[in-house]
Design a protein around this motif. Structure first.
Motif, PDB file in Angstrom:
ATOM      1  N   ALA A 172      24.720 -59.914 -13.563  1.00 52.95           N
ATOM      2  CA  ALA A 172      23.292 -59.499 -12.956  1.00 52.95           C
ATOM      3  C   ALA A 172      22.066 -60.521 -13.201  1.00 52.95           C
ATOM      4  CB  ALA A 172      23.108 -58.172 -13.700  1.00 52.95           C
ATOM      5  N   GLY A 173      21.444 -60.512 -12.229  1.00 55.29           N
ATOM      6  CA  GLY A 173      19.971 -61.122 -12.510  1.00 55.29           C
ATOM      7  C   GLY A 173      19.980 -62.288 -11.672  1.00 55.29           C
ATOM      8  N   GLY A 223      19.613 -64.671  -7.859  1.00 56.42           N
ATOM      9  CA  GLY A 223      18.997 -64.430  -6.779  1.00 56.42           C
ATOM     10  C   GLY A 223      17.476 -64.400  -6.885  1.00 56.42           C
ATOM     11  N   GLY A 224      16.632 -63.599  -5.903  1.00 50.88           N
ATOM     12  CA  GLY A 224      15.282 -63.577  -5.942  1.00 50.88           C
ATOM     13  C   GLY A 224      14.807 -62.750  -4.910  1.00 50.88           C
ATOM     14  N   GLU A 225      13.401 -62.597  -4.874  1.00 52.12           N
ATOM     15  CA  GLU A 225      12.714 -61.959  -4.043  1.00 52.12           C
ATOM     16  C   GLU A 225      12.486 -62.658  -2.747  1.00 52.12           C
ATOM     17  OE1 GLU A 225      11.400 -62.914  -6.704  1.00 52.12           O
ATOM     18  OE2 GLU A 225       9.344 -63.696  -6.727  1.00 52.12           O
ATOM     19  N   ILE A 242      23.784 -56.254  -4.674  1.00 59.77           N
ATOM     20  CA  ILE A 242      22.610 -56.723  -4.600  1.00 59.77           C
ATOM     21  C   ILE A 242      21.444 -55.887  -4.188  1.00 59.77           C
ATOM     22  CG2 ILE A 242      21.240 -58.540  -3.364  1.00 59.77           C
ATOM     23  CD1 ILE A 242      23.888 -59.863  -2.239  1.00 59.77           C
ATOM     24  N   LEU A 243      20.474 -55.935  -5.046  1.00 60.16           N
ATOM     25  CA  LEU A 243      19.345 -54.824  -5.331  1.00 60.16           C
ATOM     26  C   LEU A 243      18.213 -55.723  -5.301  1.00 60.16           C
ATOM     27  CD1 LEU A 243      19.986 -51.826  -7.507  1.00 60.16           C
ATOM     28  CD2 LEU A 243      19.513 -51.861  -5.405  1.00 60.16           C
ATOM     29  N   GLY A 244      17.267 -55.554  -4.210  1.00 58.19           N
ATOM     30  CA  GLY A 244      15.920 -56.407  -4.277  1.00 58.19           C
ATOM     31  C   GLY A 244      16.390 -57.913  -3.961  1.00 58.19           C
ATOM     32  N   MET A 250      18.671 -59.446  -5.744  1.00 56.58           N
ATOM     33  CA  MET A 250      19.131 -60.021  -6.911  1.00 56.58           C
ATOM     34  C   MET A 250      20.573 -59.250  -7.113  1.00 56.58           C
ATOM     35  SD  MET A 250      15.531 -60.461  -9.118  1.00 56.58           S
ATOM     36  CE  MET A 250      15.097 -58.701  -8.043  1.00 56.58           C
ATOM     37  N   THR A 251      21.369 -60.015  -8.019  1.00 61.00           N
ATOM     38  CA  THR A 251      22.780 -59.341  -8.177  1.00 61.00           C
ATOM     39  C   THR A 251      22.509 -58.356  -9.277  1.00 61.00           C
ATOM     40  OG1 THR A 251      23.087 -61.089  -9.825  1.00 61.00           O
ATOM     41  CG2 THR A 251      24.046 -61.547  -7.619  1.00 61.00           C
ATOM     42  N   SER A 252      23.356 -57.271  -9.230  1.00 62.29           N
ATOM     43  CA  SER A 252      23.165 -56.018 -10.056  1.00 62.29           C
ATOM     44  C   SER A 252      24.427 -56.111 -11.016  1.00 62.29           C
ATOM     45  CB  SER A 252      23.436 -54.828  -9.435  1.00 62.29           C
ATOM     46  OG  SER A 252      24.614 -54.633  -8.636  1.00 62.29           O
ATOM     47  N   ALA A 288      14.590 -52.692  -7.172  1.00 61.53           N
ATOM     48  CA  ALA A 288      14.896 -53.919  -7.874  1.00 61.53           C
ATOM     49  C   ALA A 288      14.411 -54.046  -9.244  1.00 61.53           C
ATOM     50  CB  ALA A 288      14.257 -55.002  -7.062  1.00 61.53           C
ATOM     51  N   THR A 326      17.439 -55.242 -11.661  1.00 64.15           N
ATOM     52  CA  THR A 326      17.750 -56.519 -11.533  1.00 64.15           C
ATOM     53  C   THR A 326      16.700 -57.422 -11.763  1.00 64.15           C
ATOM     54  OG1 THR A 326      17.532 -56.431  -8.821  1.00 64.15           O
ATOM     55  CG2 THR A 326      19.463 -56.060  -9.837  1.00 64.15           C
ATOM     56  N   ILE A 374      16.495 -58.049 -15.536  1.00 69.45           N
ATOM     57  CA  ILE A 374      17.445 -59.140 -16.041  1.00 69.45           C
ATOM     58  C   ILE A 374      16.887 -60.618 -15.917  1.00 69.45           C
ATOM     59  CG2 ILE A 374      19.790 -59.751 -15.941  1.00 69.45           C
ATOM     60  CD1 ILE A 374      19.424 -57.069 -17.177  1.00 69.45           C
ATOM     61  N   LYS A 375      16.611 -60.670 -14.624  1.00 74.81           N
ATOM     62  CA  LYS A 375      16.184 -61.977 -14.001  1.00 74.81           C
ATOM     63  C   LYS A 375      14.874 -62.625 -14.724  1.00 74.81           C
ATOM     64  CE  LYS A 375      15.068 -64.961  -9.896  1.00 74.81           C
ATOM     65  NZ  LYS A 375      15.839 -66.063 -10.298  1.00 74.81           N
ATOM     66  N   TYR A 376      13.927 -61.568 -14.758  1.00 72.82           N
ATOM     67  CA  TYR A 376      12.817 -62.150 -15.227  1.00 72.82           C
ATOM     68  C   TYR A 376      12.306 -61.654 -16.842  1.00 72.82           C
ATOM     69  CZ  TYR A 376      11.995 -63.412 -10.611  1.00 72.82           C
ATOM     70  OH  TYR A 376      12.034 -64.176  -9.371  1.00 72.82           O
ATOM     71  N   PHE A 409       8.422 -57.114  -5.148  1.00 77.08           N
ATOM     72  CA  PHE A 409       9.697 -56.765  -4.725  1.00 77.08           C
ATOM     73  C   PHE A 409       9.222 -55.453  -3.741  1.00 77.08           C
ATOM     74  CE2 PHE A 409      10.619 -58.361  -8.648  1.00 77.08           C
ATOM     75  CZ  PHE A 409      11.493 -59.354  -8.425  1.00 77.08           C
TER      76      PHE A 409
END
Lengths: 359, 359, 359, 359
Positions: free
Chosen positions: C223-224, C226-228, C288-290, C292-294, D106, D109, D112-114, D126
């Motif tokens: 998860a996490g 990708g990007g917006e 993929i949500l928003g 980004m990978t879930s 989002a 996700t 996790i990313k940020y 998002f």
């Protein structure tokens, strides 16, 4: 990534000194551009080694083979790929260098970055040999520009402490540029050229090497190309020039000298010439004002450091034993690469200008 | 497009000298980076005009307003947009310039490129004022790097023919860099600084202007960042430095001087220091070998031309009447922008290093 | 420019159906990635023609030759160039097509864009053959991801009106994906596979062709990533998928079906599984949500149109005489390219995921 | 990075739902393009919330403020920055969401990313609100294209299971497109529109939401724009469309339906029309062949998922306590965003076409 992403073209260089081949992919060239293989080969020969005093004894055939993007002597509009097959590889020369990085080379920094997976044979991807594919792209660009009325040329401004006169930045002509680029040793003054060659021969006898300054010019570039801030043509040009190994300095127009002039001296006043064209009396700006071409000759100079490969014993480290040690570099090396760098600098300028003009 | 596309960050600068605002969008910053607004303002003040001898009388508040991408003093990971509202615009000063391009400015080249649609008020998008948003990005980068153990600083190496000593390229320390950047006039030697200020005052009295050379350094950058050919960190740095108006030259390490050395003098031999770290005895390479950082201090110098706006009468053309004419530039101008360009050069270096290190 | 500029990698494809070679340059791969040539060849074979009912009779050796960037089976960190030499070219087959564009092909649109300079032999740069270099890049990416615990696979969801069941979007496993990709005809259900093959044989007998839908999945992506907005991984993936000739549709997760669900049905509720991992009960979002990978399986489907090259007589124009005319396409063509497109879709997904994960 | 790097333009979007402002920087627009603020506002209103059945109760003024790049109603050629100041922020509504991610959003996700630094207020970066700056860029592009003879429009093809007829892909006219885009509810058939509105009202009463399909078209695009492989205009378009939150599917021309046709049905035969223009009898290719425009109408459809924010109680997790829990989303939300997404889809198409045509 060793990709140059211009505004309109993209140039991707691949290969190592001792890989199957080295080459270039050029994307974004319009269809219908003439590919003159003879002209390209002539240009490449200026970069390749010869038997003269200053050059390596390695015989680099540098025969460009067109893989794609060209049909019946014209670009198709698809990606142009050209390779040079590596033939004369003596990989055994380099095996010891894996642990003892050569001073002035990328051996050490590449080891850190690539964790020992890098190809050290012959300098790998960091070899000066990688300028050959750049010159293929440059040759195509230069030929195209010549058709559009833009001529690019360069001369050896100095080798060590011997220098000749700069181009006349206002009046330098296409003829002058063509003349000097066709000479076997690229100085305007034959006398200065001979002195440089002697100095180079001396350095070679001393197991040492020399650097120098190249001055490069383009005439016939119309005004109004380039852009502001990151989009300036000198930004693009500087990026290209510093992508060439051994370049340590770069200046446009009056460059560092302009810092010693007053504004009233350095500013280039405008006037209308007899044909109603706006020109400047002087050309301290080197053909670029605010990131955009002014119509005056584009002039830049690049500092080329002395060849780092020298036969003299040098201090270095052994990365395996973690001890200080010494190295003696054997094999075939130029005692001065400045003459061979002339077409490389012209290639940088040709690509920077092409990238703007094909829009 | 005035966008810098780095490997990891993208910096987009917008605005004109007299538009609603100028600003910057920085994309690709990791989340959680501390945004210290005080530190940014302190940095910006070094670029902004003051009442001293060398600077413009225009009062540029240069108050950065954070529009997006920051929450509770930390980057969120989304695009960071910061603007500076333009308040003190005297647009009437510039109306005449539409037809009479100022020598040394982008007026003429922008006219050709943008066909008369460009904003000429105060130099528009070509104004030195556009370095303010660059400095915002630079300040963020510099603060981040400082946290990571990388210190960046610069000094005025010369104004006109008065110069002070270069940084010791091997031993320059973070402390030294911090000290000189905190001085009101950015020279290491106060005596030389005073001489420069006098020279600048003289030029102002003569209705003229001066240029100079800035030396900029980064210490603490680990080895192994950057890459080969177009991917070299000096390529990126050169691109950034030449995106700054008034820069005419750029050199790394020994730069142009290296062309006068032999290879055996210019090569920097490696050794293990007492802590087992690989270093070089000398630093002619300026911290970058083969496009990659060596762990030694990164050193570059940039040539800043004399301010093109001078009060002296100058020759130019009238683009409407197509006749040669003269121009007198009125208004508020620096007689030497070198001191204010210090943080701008530091911003270029900080952005080039940040772009590598945040990977 | 046919360059894919990812966040971390750049993929440049070159060549034409009948040029010296076709190939790919991949930049940005880390050093030390294992290059398993056998695995790559196995992968390439799935794309290459075989003697089966659905494929072309042209024998495409598709032997990848590594030109640069690999040493001792590992990437060096420099640009990886791989080519496939074109051997079995029957250019005479295509000469007439210059004036009579084939319906459903790029002949006409390329003529307009490239003004007649384009290479029409075998479809030139627009040939489905250009997916071979894409698959080389994809194979390298897929092998790398497998080492990192990410498995990618695909199946033929439908050919014409015959379809099998979708993957279980929540529970699809690495084993399932590996199993179906190793089958000679890529359906999960052998019965459905036979029915599809019969339908394809029928179309071939009718001098016609068929299309279908491919479903592709990746399991094990953390998860996490990708990007917006423009930075979303589905944006990158969509770009890659639509770069493949013949793709006319693309959907993620429930895709077009989601438009018939209520929000309460379509939303995938979160829960902690027995290992404390956040999962969703359903997977309408397709991993993929928003942007980004879930952490859930990534699932997409792509619509592949029927092969445009058919033996039936078709209406077209003669671009020289400017008259309406007819065309009969001779030569060797697949009556359904869906089976051969499986590894191509997997390559797109592998490259999109690799580009995120190697940061 | 949320930057779209086109061939000729670059679009950078910044802001969060509750930041000081949201905005866009557009680089690469030629100078002299007319900026019609009224037309832009009219376009923006289609995206903004109104008091009707389907839309949020939040009043989004969406007043675009031009910061730079425009002078006297024309682009100057410098970067165009436009912002919308956020006024009506009720941040308190969102504070609880930090630990309980909303299904279909989002939130998880991004966490996790940020790493928790992301701005969760109102969906942060998002949020669907971020399509407003995209629409500003789209409006500028659409106006420019209209001047060049290209008209772009869209309609609501379906909401849930209620659908109206597709555009006639061969004969759809500029007038038709203009007519449907000027309607308060974007269906061609008023009857179908009413049915959709009823269905949406029903969903709202059920505390639920609906999705739908948008069909978008461009007429008047000349043949020969775009390119092969990664350079195809459908690659660019797909990237843009999937950068819009809530899009789960995308198809061009006959799209997924083409997989059920034979090649002889799906291929679009060419003919010369009475004016000597090459056309196709059918338009299953949707105006793009081999990545390049054919001169026929460009047609695409996008699947918009049901609004994830619903008032119904949903299962989710608590990221702090690591337990399964439930969430009730309060506040102002659209029960169907399809109508408001129409100008967003048109913006994507306008930007993709503009990026090609301004070369």
């Amino acid at each position: 990534m060793s990709v140059f992403h211009g505004k309109n073209i993209s140039v991707s260089i691949f290969g190592q000194s001792h890989s199957e081949a080295i080459g270039v992919v050029i994307e974004g060239l319009p269809s219908g551009i003439t590919i003159n293989e003879d002209s390209i080969k002539t240009f490449m020969k200026r970069r390749a080694a010869s038997s003269s005093a200053f050059s390596t004894q390695r015989k680099e055939g540098d025969e460009p083979v067109f893989i794609s993007g060209v049909l019946n002597g014209k670009t198709t509009g698809a990606a142009v790929c050209v390779v040079i097959y590596n033939k004369d590889q003596r990989s055994k020369d380099y095996s010891a260098l894996f642990y003892t990085p050569r001073p002035g080379h990328a051996d050490y920094t590449a080891r850190i970055k690539y964790c020992g997976f890098e190809d050290t044979r012959g300098g790998g991807a960091f070899s000066g040999r990688m300028t050959a594919p750049l010159c293929i792209a440059g040759a195509i660009a230069k030929d195209y520009l010549e058709e559009k009325g833009v001529t690019i040329g360069s001369h050896i401004l100095s080798v060590s402490d011997i220098s000749e006169e700069r181009f006349d930045s206002v009046n330098v002509s296409a003829e002058e540029l063509k003349k000097v680029t066709s000479k076997p040793f690229g100085t305007v003054s034959d006398e200065k050229g001979r002195a440089m060659l002697e100095k180079i021969a001396e350095a070679r006898n001393d197991c040492d090497s020399l650097g120098g300054v190249i001055e490069c010019a383009a005439v016939g570039v119309p005004a109004g190309y380039g852009g502001e801030i990151f989009d300036g043509i000198e930004s693009t040009l500087a990026k290209l020039v510093f992508s060439v190994p051994a370049v340590k300095g770069f200046e446009i127009g009056a460059g560092f000298d302009s810092t010693k002039l007053c504004g009233s001296e350095n500013n280039d006043p405008f006037y209308y010439d007899e044909n109603g064209v706006v020109k400047t009396f002087t050309n301290n700006h080197g053909g670029i004002l605010g990131g955009m071409t002014s119509g005056m000759p584009i002039i830049f100079r690049a500092a080329i450091k002395p060849t780092p490969s020298i036969a003299k014993t040098q201090k270095t480290v052994n990365l395996e034993t973690k001890e200080n040690t010494e190295i003696e570099i054997k094999g075939r090396h130029d005692s001065c690469i400045v003459p061979r760098a002339l077409p490389v600098m012209e290639s940088c300028l040709a690509l920077a200008v092409l990238d703007e003009l094909i829009k």
